[in-house]
Design an enzyme around this catalytic site. Sequence first.
Site, PDB file in Angstrom:
ATOM      1  N   TYR A   1      68.922   9.007  20.114  1.00 23.80           N
ATOM      2  CA  TYR A   1      69.462   8.753  21.455  1.00 23.80           C
ATOM      3  C   TYR A   1      69.484  10.034  22.288  1.00 23.80           C
ATOM      4  O   TYR A   1      69.053  10.048  23.444  1.00 23.80           O
ATOM      5  CB  TYR A   1      70.876   8.181  21.310  1.00 23.80           C
ATOM      6  CG  TYR A   1      71.533   7.792  22.611  1.00 23.80           C
ATOM      7  CD1 TYR A   1      71.172   6.621  23.271  1.00 23.80           C
ATOM      8  CD2 TYR A   1      72.537   8.583  23.174  1.00 23.80           C
ATOM      9  CE1 TYR A   1      71.791   6.260  24.464  1.00 23.80           C
ATOM     10  CE2 TYR A   1      73.158   8.221  24.354  1.00 23.80           C
ATOM     11  CZ  TYR A   1      72.786   7.057  24.995  1.00 23.80           C
ATOM     12  OH  TYR A   1      73.398   6.694  26.171  1.00 23.80           O
TER      13      TYR A   1
ATOM     14  N   SER B   1      72.402  10.438  30.225  1.00 21.55           N
ATOM     15  CA  SER B   1      73.683  10.347  29.520  1.00 21.55           C
ATOM     16  C   SER B   1      74.298  11.731  29.439  1.00 21.55           C
ATOM     17  O   SER B   1      73.583  12.745  29.428  1.00 21.55           O
ATOM     18  CB  SER B   1      73.465   9.817  28.094  1.00 21.55           C
ATOM     19  OG  SER B   1      74.639   9.949  27.326  1.00 21.55           O
TER      20      SER B   1
HETATM   21  N1  LIG Z   1      78.406   2.974  27.360  1.00 25.51           N
HETATM   22  C1  LIG Z   1      78.406   4.310  27.294  1.00 25.51           C
HETATM   23  O1  LIG Z   1      79.357   4.925  26.778  1.00 25.51           O
HETATM   24  C2  LIG Z   1      77.251   5.097  27.866  1.00 25.51           C
HETATM   25  C3  LIG Z   1      77.392   6.488  27.963  1.00 25.51           C
HETATM   26  C4  LIG Z   1      76.349   7.231  28.501  1.00 25.51           C
HETATM   27  C5  LIG Z   1      75.202   6.608  28.943  1.00 25.51           C
HETATM   28  N2  LIG Z   1      75.086   5.243  28.837  1.00 25.51           N
HETATM   29  C6  LIG Z   1      73.849   4.644  29.324  1.00 25.51           C
HETATM   30  O2  LIG Z   1      74.152   3.716  30.342  1.00 25.51           O
HETATM   31  C7  LIG Z   1      73.091   2.738  30.410  1.00 25.51           C
HETATM   32  C8  LIG Z   1      73.701   1.349  30.469  1.00 25.51           C
HETATM   33  O3  LIG Z   1      74.398   1.102  29.252  1.00 25.51           O
HETATM   34  P1  LIG Z   1      75.758   0.265  29.207  1.00 25.51           P
HETATM   35  O4  LIG Z   1      76.775   1.109  28.543  1.00 25.51           O
HETATM   36  O5  LIG Z   1      76.034  -0.350  30.520  1.00 25.51           O
HETATM   37  O6  LIG Z   1      75.359  -0.847  28.124  1.00 25.51           O
HETATM   38  P2  LIG Z   1      75.328  -2.444  28.202  1.00 25.51           P
HETATM   39  O7  LIG Z   1      75.007  -2.900  26.838  1.00 25.51           O
HETATM   40  O8  LIG Z   1      76.584  -2.962  28.800  1.00 25.51           O
HETATM   41  O9  LIG Z   1      74.089  -2.758  29.168  1.00 25.51           O
HETATM   42  C9  LIG Z   1      72.769  -2.499  28.775  1.00 25.51           C
HETATM   43  C10 LIG Z   1      71.889  -3.679  29.156  1.00 25.51           C
HETATM   44  O10 LIG Z   1      70.529  -3.352  28.841  1.00 25.51           O
HETATM   45  C11 LIG Z   1      69.879  -4.528  28.354  1.00 25.51           C
HETATM   46  N3  LIG Z   1      68.705  -4.163  27.562  1.00 25.51           N
HETATM   47  C12 LIG Z   1      68.674  -3.622  26.314  1.00 25.51           C
HETATM   48  N4  LIG Z   1      67.396  -3.454  25.929  1.00 25.51           N
HETATM   49  C13 LIG Z   1      66.600  -3.880  26.952  1.00 25.51           C
HETATM   50  C14 LIG Z   1      65.201  -3.938  27.155  1.00 25.51           C
HETATM   51  N5  LIG Z   1      64.334  -3.541  26.195  1.00 25.51           N
HETATM   52  N6  LIG Z   1      64.738  -4.408  28.325  1.00 25.51           N
HETATM   53  C15 LIG Z   1      65.584  -4.836  29.293  1.00 25.51           C
HETATM   54  N7  LIG Z   1      66.936  -4.817  29.153  1.00 25.51           N
HETATM   55  C16 LIG Z   1      67.433  -4.339  27.996  1.00 25.51           C
HETATM   56  C17 LIG Z   1      70.963  -5.225  27.537  1.00 25.51           C
HETATM   57  O11 LIG Z   1      70.668  -6.599  27.380  1.00 25.51           O
HETATM   58  C18 LIG Z   1      72.215  -4.955  28.377  1.00 25.51           C
HETATM   59  O12 LIG Z   1      72.473  -6.025  29.279  1.00 25.51           O
HETATM   60  C19 LIG Z   1      72.207   3.013  29.196  1.00 25.51           C
HETATM   61  O13 LIG Z   1      71.084   3.771  29.586  1.00 25.51           O
HETATM   62  C20 LIG Z   1      73.089   3.843  28.297  1.00 25.51           C
HETATM   63  O14 LIG Z   1      72.340   4.663  27.415  1.00 25.51           O
HETATM   64  C21 LIG Z   1      76.080   4.480  28.314  1.00 25.51           C
END
Ligand SMILES: NC(=O)c1ccc[n+]([C@@H]2O[C@H](COP(=O)([O-])OP(=O)(O)OC[C@H]3O[C@@H](n4cnc5c(N)ncnc54)[C@H](O)[C@@H]3O)[C@@H](O)[C@H]2O)c1
Length: 290
Positions: free
Chosen positions: A170, A157
């Site tokens: 986080y 991230s």
């Molecule tokens: N959204 C943001 O602003 C952002 C910013 C920086 C980094 N990220 C990172 O991007 C990645 C994806 O996040 P996103 O924003 O697409 O979120 P999202 O919620 O759209 O997708 C995350 C998915 O992970 C699944 N999940 C959660 N816990 C789980 C587990 N224990 N086992 C298997 N699946 C699980 C959820 O069901 C969900 O479908 C993450 O690592 C997040 O930390 C997101």
Amino acid sequence: MAIAVDGPASGRRVVSGASRGVAAITGAGSGLGEAMALAFAGAGYDIAVLDVDEPRAQATSARVIALGRASTAIRVDVADPASMSAAASAVEAELGPVSILCANVGVQQFGAIDRLTADDWQWVLSVNVFGTVNTVMSFLPSIRRARGRRHVVLTASAAAFQVGPRLAAYTTSKHAVFGFGETLRLELQPEGIGVSTLFPAGMATRHLDSSAAARPAELGPSVTLDEDFVALMASTTVTESSVVTPDFAIRNLLADLDNAEPYIFTHGDYRAEVVSRNDAILQAFDRQAG
Ligand SMILES: NC(=O)c1ccc[n+]([C@@H]2O[C@H](COP(=O)([O-])OP(=O)(O)OC[C@H]3O[C@@H](n4cnc5c(N)ncnc54)[C@H](O)[C@@H]3O)[C@@H](O)[C@H]2O)c1
């Protein structure tokens, strides 16, 4: 060429054209993982969609199949090593050895350090850090059996560079993912397996809702206060206009993997923070050097 494949999770599928290999993506039921699944499918990969939310995993898998690629959807909990090794075996049996692995799951828990509970820490680290390690360790034997270009993508991230208050668990977890990737790259390099760490900044996804849904019930509800958001937004350069779609965030991902880039940034206005932290580290280094 079109071939039909049968599988337990996804039913009968029609595949067009030769496969470039298999991509396995955790968290592919939503957001960034779903965007990755569709991008790799568009580039000719068959896709294993892995998520704790099975209906969403199946929906992504159906979209992959609609693009003409083979796909399977498997419910996993990345925090559970047994769940991940079972998934790795099932993916290889159904689709073949995995060429591209995206360890993408991460959950969010806001909270001031005084308010984060031991359970909050345990959960965030077990999913974001041990979940990433479990994903890689479970799929590595399959990656080693794959032919052609092989690559591991770890989702960290921008929080590894653009730190803010109320995000201690986080931010700690994403620094750990960054560190894991550094060593993993060194250790897999002699085998010709690439490792890229992805640093997304703010994206419009279901991250907070899916994190709350994925939190084990025995830990009780996830508590986030409005003041946590206020404190965070007051301290960083993140604004609503800097929040992008997951599709935009991965617009250069395939090209970056072709170039075996170790670090992939998606967007964001935090270059000055990266420079200032690196400068402070270099100054500290130079002080000890005399
Ligand atoms: N959204 C943001 O602003 C952002 C910013 C920086 C980094 N990220 C990172 O991007 C990645 C994806 O996040 P996103 O924003 O697409 O979120 P999202 O919620 O759209 O997708 C995350 C998915 O992970 C699944 N999940 C959660 N816990 C789980 C587990 N224990 N086992 C298997 N699946 C699980 C959820 O069901 C969900 O479908 C993450 O690592 C997040 O930390 C997101």
